[in-house]
Design an enzyme around this catalytic site. Structure first.
Site, short mmCIF file in Angstrom:
data_model
loop_
_atom_site.label_atom_id
_atom_site.label_comp_id
_atom_site.label_asym_id
_atom_site.label_seq_id
_atom_site.Cartn_x
_atom_site.Cartn_y
_atom_site.Cartn_z
N ASN A 77 -8.80 1.95 2.97
CA ASN A 77 -8.60 0.67 2.28
C ASN A 77 -9.93 0.20 1.69
O ASN A 77 -11.00 0.38 2.29
CB ASN A 77 -7.96 -0.39 3.19
CG ASN A 77 -8.68 -0.61 4.49
OD1 ASN A 77 -9.33 0.27 5.02
ND2 ASN A 77 -8.57 -1.82 5.02
N ILE A 78 -9.83 -0.35 0.50
CA ILE A 78 -11.01 -0.83 -0.22
C ILE A 78 -10.74 -2.28 -0.61
O ILE A 78 -9.89 -2.54 -1.48
CB ILE A 78 -11.30 0.05 -1.46
CG1 ILE A 78 -11.47 1.52 -1.04
CG2 ILE A 78 -12.55 -0.46 -2.19
CD1 ILE A 78 -11.55 2.50 -2.19
N CYS A 97 2.87 0.31 -0.28
CA CYS A 97 2.57 1.73 -0.02
C CYS A 97 3.86 2.52 0.19
O CYS A 97 3.97 3.67 -0.25
CB CYS A 97 1.64 1.86 1.19
SG CYS A 97 -0.02 1.25 0.80
N GLU A 153 -3.34 4.26 2.02
CA GLU A 153 -2.28 5.21 1.64
C GLU A 153 -2.23 5.39 0.12
O GLU A 153 -2.07 6.49 -0.40
CB GLU A 153 -0.90 4.72 2.10
CG GLU A 153 -0.77 4.51 3.59
CD GLU A 153 -1.10 3.07 4.01
OE1 GLU A 153 -2.16 2.57 3.60
OE2 GLU A 153 -0.31 2.48 4.75
N CYS A 183 2.37 -0.81 4.59
CA CYS A 183 2.90 -2.00 3.93
C CYS A 183 3.98 -1.62 2.91
O CYS A 183 4.14 -0.45 2.55
CB CYS A 183 1.78 -2.79 3.25
SG CYS A 183 1.32 -2.15 1.63
N CYS A 231 -4.80 -0.41 -0.49
CA CYS A 231 -4.57 0.19 0.83
C CYS A 231 -4.97 1.67 0.85
O CYS A 231 -4.97 2.35 -0.19
CB CYS A 231 -3.10 0.12 1.20
SG CYS A 231 -2.47 -1.54 1.44
N1 THU Z 1 -3.86 -2.03 4.66
C1 THU Z 1 -3.80 -0.69 4.38
O1 THU Z 1 -4.80 -0.07 4.03
N2 THU Z 1 -2.61 -0.08 4.49
C2 THU Z 1 -1.46 -0.70 4.87
O2 THU Z 1 -0.40 -0.09 4.80
C3 THU Z 1 -1.50 -2.06 5.42
C4 THU Z 1 -2.72 -2.82 5.07
C5 THU Z 1 -5.16 -2.72 4.52
C6 THU Z 1 -5.23 -3.71 3.40
C7 THU Z 1 -6.34 -4.64 3.88
O3 THU Z 1 -7.57 -4.09 3.51
C8 THU Z 1 -6.23 -4.59 5.40
O4 THU Z 1 -5.45 -3.44 5.70
C9 THU Z 1 -5.59 -5.81 6.01
O5 THU Z 1 -4.38 -6.10 5.39
#
Ligand code: THU
Length: 135
Positions: free
Chosen positions: A48-49, A93, A61, A90, A59
């Protein structure tokens, strides 16, 4: 789902967990790592960035999928999603994964590298809107 070997499962989880260290999540501090296995056998990781403009965050994924697709791979076997507490992908994704196959196995794992849940995109996104709807 069953054609994945235990070795492949663990390799995807371990690569996702390693990638997690490269997450850029200064705001939520919720580091996420993913490892996506293409049908070619190549593996694409993602993290995640986040961004100071919060909604621009992406995210792990989706980073993995976009990296893979931009490298020319469009068919996938499985993806691992690794977080501290075994969090679930989420909705955005799930939709992006559904574009490339409802049968993709999703391995949800925790920060200790333990598999928490093994499922599929189909099960995570019932009634998905897919490319077929546009034909
Ligand atoms: N996040 C993901 O990388 N993947 C997901 O499927 C759920 C959420 C990240 C987004 C954000 O940077 C952090 O988790 C909190 O929501």
């Amino acid at each position: 789902m069953s054609e994945l070997t235990n070795e492949t499962r663990q390799a995807l989880i371990d690569l996702g967990n390693e990638a997690r260290r490269r997450a850029y999540a200064p705001y939520s501090k919720y580091n996420v790592g993913a490892a996506l296995r293409g049908k070619s056998g190549r593996i694409y990781t993602g993290v995640n960035i986040e961004n100071a403009a919060y909604p621009v965050t992406i995210c792990a994924e989706r980073v993995a999928v976009f990296k893979a697709v931009s490298e020319g791979e469009r068919e996938f076997d499985a993806i691992s999603v690794v977080t501290d507490n075994g969090g679930s992908p989420c909705g955005s994704c799930r939709q992006v994964l559904a574009e490339f196959g409802l049968d993709i196995t999703v391995l949800i794992a925790d920060g200790e590298g333990h598999l928490i849940q093994e499922t599929t995109v189909r099960d995570l996104l019932p009634g998905a809107f897919t490319p077929e709807h546009l034909l």
